[in-house]
Write an enzyme that holds these catalytic residues in place. Structure first.
Site, short mmCIF file in Angstrom:
data_model
loop_
_atom_site.label_atom_id
_atom_site.label_comp_id
_atom_site.label_asym_id
_atom_site.label_seq_id
_atom_site.Cartn_x
_atom_site.Cartn_y
_atom_site.Cartn_z
N LYS A 1 46.72 -0.72 24.11
CA LYS A 1 48.01 -0.70 23.83
C LYS A 1 48.99 0.46 24.45
CE LYS A 1 49.76 -2.21 20.64
NZ LYS A 1 50.62 -3.50 20.47
N TYR B 1 40.96 -0.26 22.34
CA TYR B 1 42.08 -0.88 21.49
C TYR B 1 43.51 0.15 21.88
CZ TYR B 1 45.93 -1.15 17.89
OH TYR B 1 47.10 -1.18 17.27
N THR C 1 51.58 1.39 18.65
CA THR C 1 50.68 2.21 17.66
C THR C 1 50.74 3.63 17.87
OG1 THR C 1 48.47 2.58 16.70
CG2 THR C 1 48.76 1.51 18.81
N ASP C 2 50.53 4.63 16.74
CA ASP C 2 50.45 5.97 17.11
C ASP C 2 49.19 6.26 17.88
OD1 ASP C 2 48.67 5.55 15.06
OD2 ASP C 2 49.50 7.18 13.63
N GLU C 3 48.29 5.24 17.97
CA GLU C 3 46.66 5.62 18.17
C GLU C 3 46.96 5.83 19.83
OE1 GLU C 3 43.67 3.31 16.67
OE2 GLU C 3 44.77 2.71 14.98
#
Ligand code: NAD
Ligand code: TYD
Length: 359
Positions: free
Chosen positions: A166, A162, A136-138
């Site tokens: 990741k 989260y 993810t870009d997060e």
């Protein structure tokens, strides 16, 4: 015939990816879908493919070493496409541990099993084996309003449990590539939307609440920005990175489609108002009056925005679905799949919703 081991294929993106792959390759590929079927995993997402002779479902936890090694021992796996994860930021704030368990430890188990099955005595790997880690870009953290983008070179700066878990999983994949020359790619994608998304995430939650005349909870000032991509465009990117991506590289995936959350909520209301026939009693209650500003999410990232320059230049990937079309398709899908929504919003979801939202 190439064999894909897909993890988390009963979830939102995984199931869309499986549909995409069978549509594209038909009986030229075999897919084994391994999924624990958590609250987010739903075999109803896969009824169209479940009887295909080249599709197999295995219910297993990716943290279960024996089960995962067994799948590699019994099948000649060419590609791993690793989606399985705990994926919801709000849940990670309430209960971080399971995120570390599945996202970090589960990824380690997957990497170990793939390496054990694929690595030759001389430390090389057979041609064509590849592990694609879906991220993810997060992991890059938060951008200031209206300024800058996430590039593959942007330092990691995750804020939620989260995104931290990741980031941990991405680092493990990078470590395997550096240490063991393990054949892998990482994709870091922006927020996805489309059919089969669990209604704890913004877009399906707002559609479902609006159709049921329930309040539409908007966190904080509603001006946090997300960069939305239609899920099929993500599936296409994953396939293209497997086919054309240079080994050991990371590719950011996104379509320059930034929207404030409040804009998303307003678009959904307007689209539903257009879509509902006058005879439908729900038309009367689908209105902006349902919008309710609620307490902000803890550590809420302000803005995400992907620079997709690398995947465009190297691989030629471009998103195909414009947001104005994708959001209509998505709303129509939920509108036409009331039973799907009813099934996933019964039981555990109801309890989750009650503890999360007081509106
Ligand atoms: P999802 O929550 O809808 O699906 C996750 C799936 O993984 C479910 O089917 C669940 O049953 C399965 N799963 C969870 N724990 C498991 C375990 N221990 N063992 C086996 N299976 C398990 O998630 P999603 O939105 O489809 O996201 C899929 C992947 O894509 C995730 O890795 C996520 O980080 C990443 N991603 C998501 C988005 C997004 O906008 N949703 C954007 C970029 C990247
Ligand atoms: P979400 O769909 O949970 O994705 P992510 O947090 O991974 O980006 O949330 C998208 C944005 O919408 C995020 O800024 C939080 C916000 N949001 C709301 O305002 N209300 C809600 O009920 C939800 C679920 C999210």
């Amino acid at each position: 015939m190439r064999t894909y081991l897909v993890t988390g294929g009963a979830g939102f993106i995984g199931s869309n990816y499986i549909h995409y792959m069978f549509r594209k390759y038909g009986d030229q590929i075999r897919i084994i879908n391994v999924d624990k079927l958590t609250y987010a995993g739903n075999l109803e997402n896969l009824t169209e493919v479940e009887k295909l002779p080249n599709y197999t479902f295995v219910k297993a936890d990716i943290c279960d070493k024996e089960a995962i090694s067994g799948i590699f021992a019994e099948n000649d796996i060419d590609r791993v496409v690793h989606f399985a994860a705990e994926s919801h930021v709000d849940r990670s704030i309430k209960n971080p541990e399971v995120f570390v368990q599945t996202n970090v430890l589960g990824t380690a188990v997957m990497l170990n099993a793939a390496r054990a099955a694929w690595e030759k005595e001389d430390g090389t790997y057979p041609e064509g084996k590849k592990f694609l880690h879906v991220s993810t870009d997060e992991v890059y953290g938060s951008l200031p309003e209206g300024e800058g983008y996430f590039y593959e070179t942007t330092p990691y700066s995750p804020h939620s449990p989260y995104s931290s878990s990741k980031a941990g999983s991405d680092m493990l994949v990078k470590a395997y590539m550096d240490t063991y020359h393990f054949p892998a790619n990482i994709t870091n994608c922006s927020n996805n939307y489309g059919p089969y998304q669990f209604p704890e995430k913004l877009i399906p939650l707002i559609i479902n609440n609006a159709l049921n005349g329930k309040k539409l909870p908007v966190y904080g000032d509603g001006k946090n920005v997300r960069d939305w991509l239609y899920v099929e465009d993500h599936a296409k990117a994953i396939d293209m990175v497997q086919e054309q991506g240079r080994l050991f590289e990371t590719y950011n995936v996104g379509g320059h489609n930034e929207k404030q959350n409040i804009q998303i909520v307003e678009i959904i209301i307007e689209t539903l108002q257009e879509m509902l026939p006058d005879s439908d009693p729900r038309k009367a209650h689908v209105s902006k009056d349902l919008i309710t500003y609620v307490e902000d999410r803890k550590g809420h990232d302000r803005r995400y925005a992907i620079a997709p320059d690398k995947i465009k230049a190297e691989i030629g990937w471009e998103p195909e679905t414009m947001f104005k079309d994708g959001i209509k398709k998505t709303i129509r899908w939920y509108f036409e799949h009331e039973d799907w929504m009813k099934n996933v919003t019964s039981g555990d979801y109801q309890k989750y919703y009650e503890t999360m939202y007081t509106v």
